[in-house]
Each structure stands twice: as structure tokens, then as C-alpha cells.
Design a protein around this motif. Structure first.
Motif, mmCIF file in Angstrom:
data_model
loop_
_atom_site.group_PDB
_atom_site.id
_atom_site.type_symbol
_atom_site.label_atom_id
_atom_site.label_comp_id
_atom_site.label_asym_id
_atom_site.label_seq_id
_atom_site.Cartn_x
_atom_site.Cartn_y
_atom_site.Cartn_z
ATOM 1 N N PRO A 1 0.827 -1.211 0.000
ATOM 2 C CA PRO A 1 0.000 0.000 0.000
ATOM 3 C C PRO A 1 0.862 1.262 0.000
ATOM 4 N N ASP A 2 0.198 2.407 -0.100
ATOM 5 C CA ASP A 2 0.886 3.680 0.092
ATOM 6 C C ASP A 2 1.137 3.935 1.576
ATOM 7 N N ARG A 3 0.207 3.493 2.422
ATOM 8 C CA ARG A 3 0.351 3.648 3.867
ATOM 9 C C ARG A 3 -0.160 2.390 4.567
ATOM 10 N N LEU A 4 0.522 2.023 5.645
ATOM 11 C CA LEU A 4 0.034 0.973 6.542
ATOM 12 C C LEU A 4 -0.458 1.657 7.804
ATOM 13 N N VAL A 5 -1.731 1.460 8.138
ATOM 14 C CA VAL A 5 -2.332 2.067 9.315
ATOM 15 C C VAL A 5 -2.540 0.988 10.371
ATOM 16 N N LEU A 6 -1.967 1.209 11.550
ATOM 17 C CA LEU A 6 -2.121 0.290 12.674
ATOM 18 C C LEU A 6 -3.154 0.881 13.625
ATOM 19 N N SER A 7 -4.333 0.292 13.630
ATOM 20 C CA SER A 7 -5.439 0.822 14.426
ATOM 21 C C SER A 7 -5.588 0.013 15.710
ATOM 22 N N PHE A 8 -5.387 0.671 16.838
ATOM 23 C CA PHE A 8 -5.550 0.054 18.151
ATOM 24 C C PHE A 8 -6.871 0.519 18.762
ATOM 25 N N HIS A 9 -7.416 -0.303 19.654
ATOM 26 C CA HIS A 9 -8.630 0.111 20.350
ATOM 27 C C HIS A 9 -8.321 1.324 21.220
ATOM 28 N N GLY A 10 -9.215 2.286 21.219
ATOM 29 C CA GLY A 10 -8.999 3.501 21.995
ATOM 30 C C GLY A 10 -9.398 3.363 23.453
ATOM 31 N N VAL A 11 -8.844 4.234 24.269
ATOM 32 C CA VAL A 11 -9.230 4.399 25.675
ATOM 33 C C VAL A 11 -9.210 5.894 25.962
ATOM 34 N N PRO A 12 -9.921 6.344 26.984
ATOM 35 C CA PRO A 12 -9.895 7.773 27.301
ATOM 36 C C PRO A 12 -8.476 8.278 27.570
ATOM 37 N N LYS A 13 -8.181 9.456 27.089
ATOM 38 C CA LYS A 13 -6.856 10.050 27.300
ATOM 39 C C LYS A 13 -6.557 10.194 28.788
ATOM 40 N N ASP B 1 -1.756 4.815 33.041
ATOM 41 C CA ASP B 1 -1.962 3.572 32.316
ATOM 42 C C ASP B 1 -0.936 3.483 31.177
ATOM 43 N N PRO B 2 -0.192 2.360 31.060
ATOM 44 C CA PRO B 2 0.872 2.263 30.052
ATOM 45 C C PRO B 2 0.394 1.869 28.660
ATOM 46 N N TYR B 3 -0.903 1.747 28.458
ATOM 47 C CA TYR B 3 -1.433 1.217 27.200
ATOM 48 C C TYR B 3 -0.927 1.981 25.982
ATOM 49 N N HIS B 4 -1.002 3.294 26.011
ATOM 50 C CA HIS B 4 -0.595 4.113 24.869
ATOM 51 C C HIS B 4 0.860 3.846 24.509
ATOM 52 N N CYS B 5 1.716 3.805 25.508
ATOM 53 C CA CYS B 5 3.145 3.577 25.271
ATOM 54 C C CYS B 5 3.397 2.187 24.693
ATOM 55 N N PHE C 1 -6.194 5.264 16.737
ATOM 56 C CA PHE C 1 -7.006 4.631 17.780
ATOM 57 C C PHE C 1 -8.483 4.720 17.398
ATOM 58 N N GLN C 2 -9.179 3.606 17.556
ATOM 59 C CA GLN C 2 -10.569 3.496 17.128
ATOM 60 C C GLN C 2 -11.511 3.348 18.319
ATOM 61 N N SER C 3 -12.808 3.220 18.015
ATOM 62 C CA SER C 3 -13.844 2.878 19.006
ATOM 63 C C SER C 3 -14.024 3.935 20.091
ATOM 64 N N ARG C 4 -14.133 5.174 19.697
ATOM 65 C CA ARG C 4 -14.423 6.233 20.679
ATOM 66 C C ARG C 4 -15.833 6.076 21.230
ATOM 67 N N PHE C 5 -16.009 6.529 22.461
ATOM 68 C CA PHE C 5 -17.332 6.454 23.090
ATOM 69 C C PHE C 5 -17.497 7.657 24.011
ATOM 70 N N GLY C 6 -18.603 8.385 23.863
ATOM 71 C CA GLY C 6 -18.851 9.542 24.719
ATOM 72 C C GLY C 6 -18.171 10.801 24.192
ATOM 73 N N LYS C 7 -18.208 11.845 24.991
ATOM 74 C CA LYS C 7 -17.719 13.154 24.566
ATOM 75 C C LYS C 7 -16.308 13.468 25.058
ATOM 76 N N ALA C 8 -15.778 12.671 25.972
ATOM 77 C CA ALA C 8 -14.439 12.941 26.497
ATOM 78 C C ALA C 8 -13.386 12.673 25.425
ATOM 79 N N LEU D 1 -7.538 8.684 23.253
ATOM 80 C CA LEU D 1 -6.214 8.687 22.637
ATOM 81 C C LEU D 1 -6.325 9.048 21.150
ATOM 82 N N GLN D 2 -5.419 9.862 20.698
ATOM 83 C CA GLN D 2 -5.421 10.311 19.308
ATOM 84 C C GLN D 2 -4.094 9.935 18.638
ATOM 85 N N PRO D 3 -4.090 9.960 17.298
ATOM 86 C CA PRO D 3 -5.133 10.344 16.349
ATOM 87 C C PRO D 3 -6.206 9.268 16.197
#
Length: 368
Positions: free
Chosen positions: A201-213, A220-224, A248-255, A258-260
Motif C-alpha cells: 500500500p501507500d500507507r500501513l495504518v495500525l489501528s488500536f482500540h482507543g481508551v480515554p486520554k 496507564d501504560p497502554y498508549h506507550c 485509535f478506534q472505538s471512541r465512546f462519549g464526549k471525552a 487517545l489520538q489520532p
């Protein structure tokens, strides 16, 4: 305090060792009522939603469960197979293959699978193993990257159950394997196999499940750990940083989470003229709703409608031979010092024992 009744025991009965692969869970059926039961248990976990109960309970029971149960049921129906939920099917198969792999390596252990939410539950599986004489148990969460919202919740369920047991088994826990060489190799092999067939591909995107920032800010060491997995995988694939993106995927709520975020990133790539993207989800060891529906369907639609021309979803590790070997290696390393080695006579019969073990593991997974 009253403790649970202990299983019957005959003196001289040899003790057993067990490995339990624990995944998140899934509804029993793609129906609104089944999804509601599942979401109620999942979203009632204080590890998952860190909001005071007085504030959260009216929202959960008055808004989320009535509205989301039917919507989520339709999504589950779109990926449900004749064997059932993909997550359940993959977890059962992985446990059976792990049983076979460990037996072939000369280990006499019993492998089972459990779900943190739904069936078979952690308490039910632990009790069944204790009834079979297992007094050494290794817990292997199906989460390569540690998070308080996932891995720690599995440990909570194990500890809560054993707090009511008189004769507590010896326990070992796998906290994470986000940087384990065999796991990284399995991921890389999965990507390269896809590229051998479909090109790069032109880009490989690694999408991890999101958690609140907020969880990152609280330690929490998840992001690292997600970032480290991505870096090691890119190095294994010999990709420059600009060709391998973490989202990061699967956002929930307004808070803020983790980005992008995955969907906006894919839309932006398309608007910038990126023709083809490949997306994989290294944080999931088996395909499920979040990969098959959210990424392979919804994210694909987002990218193509924003102007992208070609979208490829790279499946999870699932039952790949490299991944099963990696999982066996991870379990093996955490059982060092336990008497798992087969006798010389049994070692000669390992191929036959492996097949018998596979059948026992499959039966254990079906015996609810």
C-alpha cells in the motif's frame, strides 16, 4: 465468610497444570436482548467506565442500554457466522491449537478459554479446572498491550472468584506481550503474506482500540505499549515512519480519547491523495466486531467516500501457525519451574497425545 465447597479429592491423585486464554467476550446471539445483557455486564465494570455509579447508572440504564442494544445487535448480525460470534470461534480454536502446540513441545497441561464478559465466564472455567485437579493455573489475557480497562479487569475477575475459594491454586499472570519477539514476528509475517498476494500500500495504518486520554494521564501504560508494538513492527517490516501510522478506534462519549482517531485519519489520507491504505489491528489477536465491522466495513467506507481508491483490511492473527507458536512460547516462558514436562514414554507418544489434547480442549470449550 463462607467459602465454596471444595471438589472431591482422592489422595494420590496427581495435580494438573492449566493455561486459561481469556478474551473480552461477546453476546450469546446477535439480538437486542442478548446484546443488552452483554453490554450491561461490560459497561458496569468500574475498570471500563470510571464514573461514579450515582452519575453513571441513570445514563447506562436510561439511555445507553435502551438505545445501543438494538443498534449494536444489527452490527453483530452483519458479522455473525454460522458457527457463531467470530471472537468466540477464534478464541475456542486458538485455545485448542495452543493445547496441541504445548503438547507437541512436551508439556502436560490443560488449556481452556474464558470470557471476561459473557460465556464461558472466568468463574465457571476456574471452577471446572479446579474440579479436574488443576492446582497451578496460568492466566493469559488476549490483550498484547496492557490496560487497566482490559487486562486488569481480567485479573480482577480471577481474584474476585478465588477470594471465595478455600484451597487457592498457585497462580501466574501474563501482564503483556506487546514487545515479545515471537508476537512481533507473527504480526510481520501476517502483513508480508498479505502483501505477497495483494501488493504493497501507500500507507500501513495500525489501528488500536482507543481508551480515554485521562487513563494515560493517570499512569496507564497502554498508549506507550501500543506505540512500542508499532515501532517494532515497522522495524521488522523495514518501513520508514511516514509509511506506518498509529491510530485509535472505538471512541465512546464526549471525552477526549487517545489520538489520532482512526476514521478521521483515513479520511484525511484520502483527501491528501493517498490512493491505497492497508489497515491492521495489532491489539486484537482474533477478528471480532471491532475489526470486521468497524474497520473492514465502516473504515473502508470512510476512506473510499473521502476519495481513496483502494482499501485493504489485513485480518488478525487468528489461527495462524506463527501466532499459535508465539502463544505457546509465551505460555511456556511463564510456566518455567512448573512440572509440565512429559515423561520420556509420553514424549514418544506426543503426536497422538497432541491430537487427544486438541479434542479435549475443544470439548472443554463446548462444555458450558
Amino acid at each position: 465468610m463462607r467459602f465454596r465447597q471444595e471438589p472431591q479429592y482422592t489422595h494420590g491423585t496427581p495435580s494438573r497444570i492449566a493455561v486459561v486464554l481469556v478474551n473480552l467476550g461477546t453476546p450469546d446471539a446477535p439480538t437486542a436482548s442478548a446484546v443488552r445483557r452483554y453490554l450491561r455486564q461490560f459497561l458496569s465494570d468500574p475498570r471500563v467506565v470510571e464514573i461514579p455509579r450515582a452519575a453513571w447508572w441513570p445514563i447506562l440504564h436510561g439511555i445507553i442500554l435502551p438505545l445501543r442494544s438494538g443498534q449494536s445487535a444489527k452490527k453483530y448480525a452483519s458479522i455473525w457466522s454460522k458457527e457463531g460470534s467470530p471472537l468466540k470461534v477464534h478464541t475456542e480454536r486458538q485455545a485448542a491449537l495452543l493445547q496441541e502446540a504445548l503438547t507437541r513441545r512436551g508439556h502436560e497441561v490443560e488449556v481452556a478459554h474464558a470470557m471476561r464478559y459473557g460465556n464461558p465466564s472466568v468463574p465457571d472455567v476456574l471452577e471446572r479446572l479446579r474440579a479436574r485437579g488443576c492446582d497451578r493455573i496460568l492466566i493469559v489475557p488476549a490483550y498484547p498491550q496492557y490496560s487497566g480497562t482490559t487486562t486488569a479487569s481480567v485479573f480482577d475477575a480471577v481474584f474476585a472468584h478465588l477470594s471465595g475459594v478455600r484451597n487457592v491454586p498457585e497462580l501466574r499472570l501474563v501482564k503483556h506481550y506487546h514487545d515479545h519477539e515471537a508476537y512481533i514476528r507473527a504480526l510481520a509475517g501476517n502483513v508480508l503474506a498479505h502483501w505477497d498476494t495483494h501488493g504493497r500500500p501507500d500507507r500501513l495504518v495500525l489501528s488500536f482500540h482507543g481508551v480515554p486520554k485521562r487513563t494515560l494521564m493517570l499512569g496507564d501504560p497502554y498508549h506507550c505499549e501500543c506505540r512500542k508494538t508499532a515501532r517494532l513492527l515497522a522495524e521488522q517490516l523495514q518501513l520508514p515512519p511516514e509509511q506506518c501510522l498509529v491510530t485509535f478506534q472505538s471512541r465512546f462519549g464526549k471525552a477526549e480519547w487517545l489520538q489520532p482517531y482512526t476514521a478521521p485519519t483515513l479520511q484525511q489520507l484520502a483527501r491528501e491523495g493517498v490512493s491505497r491504505v492497508d489497515v491492521m489491528c495489532p491489539g486484537f489477536i482474533g477478528d471480532c466486531l471491532e475489526t470486521l465491522e468497524e474497520i473492514a466495513m465502516e473504515a473502508k467506507h470512510d476512506f473510499l467516500t473521502a476519495g481513496g481508491r483502494e482499501f485493504h483490511y489485513i485480518p488478525c492473527l487468528n489461527e495462524g501457525a506463527d501466532w499459535i507458536a508465539a502463544l505457546a512460547e509465551i505460555a511456556e516462558q511463564h510456566m518455567i519451574g512448573w512440572p509440565t514436562i512429559l515423561s520420556p514414554r509420553d514424549r514418544e507418544a506426543a503426536p497422538q497425545l497432541a491430537e487427544a489434547s486438541r479434542q479435549r480442549a475443544a470439548a472443554l470449550g463446548a462444555d458450558k
